[in-house]
Scaffold this motif. Structure first.
Motif, mmCIF file in Angstrom:
data_model
loop_
_atom_site.group_PDB
_atom_site.id
_atom_site.type_symbol
_atom_site.label_atom_id
_atom_site.label_comp_id
_atom_site.label_asym_id
_atom_site.label_seq_id
_atom_site.Cartn_x
_atom_site.Cartn_y
_atom_site.Cartn_z
ATOM 1 N N UNK A 79 0.857 -1.185 0.000
ATOM 2 C CA UNK A 79 0.000 0.000 0.000
ATOM 3 C C UNK A 79 0.893 1.235 0.000
ATOM 4 N N UNK A 80 0.730 2.100 -0.998
ATOM 5 C CA UNK A 80 1.603 3.266 -1.110
ATOM 6 C C UNK A 80 1.046 4.266 -2.115
ATOM 7 N N UNK A 81 1.424 5.534 -1.953
ATOM 8 C CA UNK A 81 1.157 6.552 -2.963
ATOM 9 C C UNK A 81 2.460 7.174 -3.463
ATOM 10 N N UNK A 82 3.587 6.654 -2.978
ATOM 11 C CA UNK A 82 4.869 7.298 -3.291
ATOM 12 C C UNK A 82 5.935 6.306 -3.749
ATOM 13 N N UNK A 83 5.539 5.255 -4.446
ATOM 14 C CA UNK A 83 6.523 4.286 -4.935
ATOM 15 C C UNK A 83 7.556 4.973 -5.828
ATOM 16 N N UNK A 84 8.776 4.421 -5.854
ATOM 17 C CA UNK A 84 9.835 5.013 -6.656
ATOM 18 C C UNK A 84 9.491 5.038 -8.134
ATOM 19 N N UNK A 85 8.765 4.033 -8.580
ATOM 20 C CA UNK A 85 8.385 3.952 -9.989
ATOM 21 C C UNK A 85 7.000 3.343 -10.096
ATOM 22 N N UNK A 86 6.311 3.682 -11.169
ATOM 23 C CA UNK A 86 5.017 3.060 -11.417
ATOM 24 C C UNK A 86 5.226 1.622 -11.876
ATOM 25 N N UNK A 87 6.187 1.435 -12.774
ATOM 26 C CA UNK A 87 6.576 0.106 -13.235
ATOM 27 C C UNK A 87 8.088 0.049 -13.238
ATOM 28 N N UNK A 88 8.718 -0.893 -12.563
ATOM 29 C CA UNK A 88 8.094 -1.945 -11.753
ATOM 30 C C UNK A 88 7.501 -1.378 -10.455
ATOM 31 N N UNK A 89 6.468 -2.032 -9.981
ATOM 32 C CA UNK A 89 5.830 -1.607 -8.745
ATOM 33 C C UNK A 89 6.729 -1.896 -7.548
ATOM 34 N N UNK A 90 6.418 -1.269 -6.417
ATOM 35 C CA UNK A 90 7.173 -1.539 -5.195
ATOM 36 C C UNK A 90 7.059 -3.003 -4.797
ATOM 37 N N UNK A 91 5.884 -3.593 -5.019
ATOM 38 C CA UNK A 91 5.686 -5.003 -4.662
ATOM 39 C C UNK A 91 6.512 -5.925 -5.543
ATOM 40 N N UNK A 92 6.652 -5.576 -6.826
ATOM 41 C CA UNK A 92 7.487 -6.389 -7.720
ATOM 42 C C UNK A 92 8.957 -6.314 -7.318
#
Length: 315
Positions: A79-92
């Motif tokens: 759960x986040x609104x500030x991941x470093x990148x959209x792709x790849x996701x933080x979960x990936x």
């Protein structure tokens, strides 16, 4: 009835501590002004740390606390609104860094400060259909990187951090009875995205958000208690999104919650968005305020607008 319980928790916050005095050098404010209105004294801001490293630190700690190996995880939601990148996701990225199985769903979820609760409910649904019965749920945000440092009404509020939970799904366990809601609005609280051509900053109408929160929290609590057939007296601990100490105090008075049944860490961390609730859960477990069989009523609210509540148990 089938559901999930929390097996282990973990957290990770940046080393740099920013005091109210530090902020008084940036905008017109003071320690007394911030503390009296929010309850915040410190917050942690990233310097060398990254969103990815915070997620990884919290997740590793949760796996260790739970005694679960990465190969046993059946799904990963960040759960986040500030991941470093959209792709790849933080979960990936977390799947790669932890060595989680390749044949599991790993994705990010955006519900702002309510994100962790949305992710918990999503995980309960995912594990119901998974041969692996452990899931990894992470809440992480680095809000210092999307803060308007000229706006004293918002820059004083936000900190960076990550919290994580390993959950276990079993048949016969009660559902977390999640109560989730959404009211689309960009007027009260917003964070512009890619359409602006550059990363935006948080904008918020503080008074209106405060009024929304003091209505949303009791509403969620009442609905969850109604769903579960319980009363406030049946709950071992109350965990609130740490947005403003005054909001928590109002709810505590309304429900006459005794001091030993709730916890505030907003003075240390500020508002960490999706990380807020799992940070509290992790500290509670480390302090042994909760343990196997403990029931926690968890409530969040945030941008979207979103709100949610759930009754989670510890395994």
């Amino acid at each position: 009835m089938n559901g999930i319980k929390i097996k282990g928790t973990g957290r990770c916050v940046p080393a740099k501590i920013v005091t109210n005095g530090d902020l008084a050098k940036v905008v017109e404010t003071s320690d007394e002004w911030i503390t009296s209105r929010t309850g915040i004294r410190h917050r942690h801001h990233c310097t060398e740390e990254t969103h990815e490293s915070l997620c990884l630190g919290a997740a590793k700690a949760a796996l260790e606390k739970a005694g679960i190996a990465p190969e046993d995880i059946g799904a990963c939601v960040v759960a986040t609104v500030t991941a470093q990148s959209i792709v790849p996701s933080a979960a990936c990225l977390l799947q790669r860094d932890l060595g989680l199985p390749h044949d599991i769903p790993c994705f990010d979820l955006n519900a702002a400060c309510t994100g962790f609760l949305f992710a918990l409910h999503t995980m309960e649904c995912l594990l119901a259909a998974s041969p692996r019965k452990y899931g990894l749920v992470v809440g992480c945000d680095t809000l210092s990187r999307v803060t308007n440092w000229e706006d004293r009404g918002t820059c004083i509020l936000f900190g960076d951090g990550a919290g994580a939970c390993v959950v276990e799904y079993r048949e016969g366990w009660p559902s977390i009875s999640a109560e989730l809601g959404t009211h689309g609005s960009s007027e009260l609280l917003s964070l512009p995205g890619l359409e602006t051509g550059k990363r935006g900053v948080i904008a918020m109408e503080g008074t209106k958000v405060f009024k929304f929160a003091v209505e949303a929290v009791p509403y969620c609590m009442d609905r969850v208690l109604e769903k579960t057939g319980m009363t406030a007296a049946d709950v071992d601990f109350f965990v609130f999104h740490q947005a403003n100490a005054r909001i928590i105090d109002l709810v505590v008075r309304k429900y006459r919650i005794p001091p030993e049944k709730y916890y505030k860490n907003i003075a240390e961390y500020g508002n960490t968005s999706a990380a807020s609730i799992p940070l509290v859960l992790s500290e509670l477990q480390d302090l042994e305020k909760v343990g196997p069989g403990s029931r926690a009523l968890v409530v969040g609210f945030g941008g979207g607008l979103t709100w949610g509540g759930a009754l989670v148990e510890f395994a």
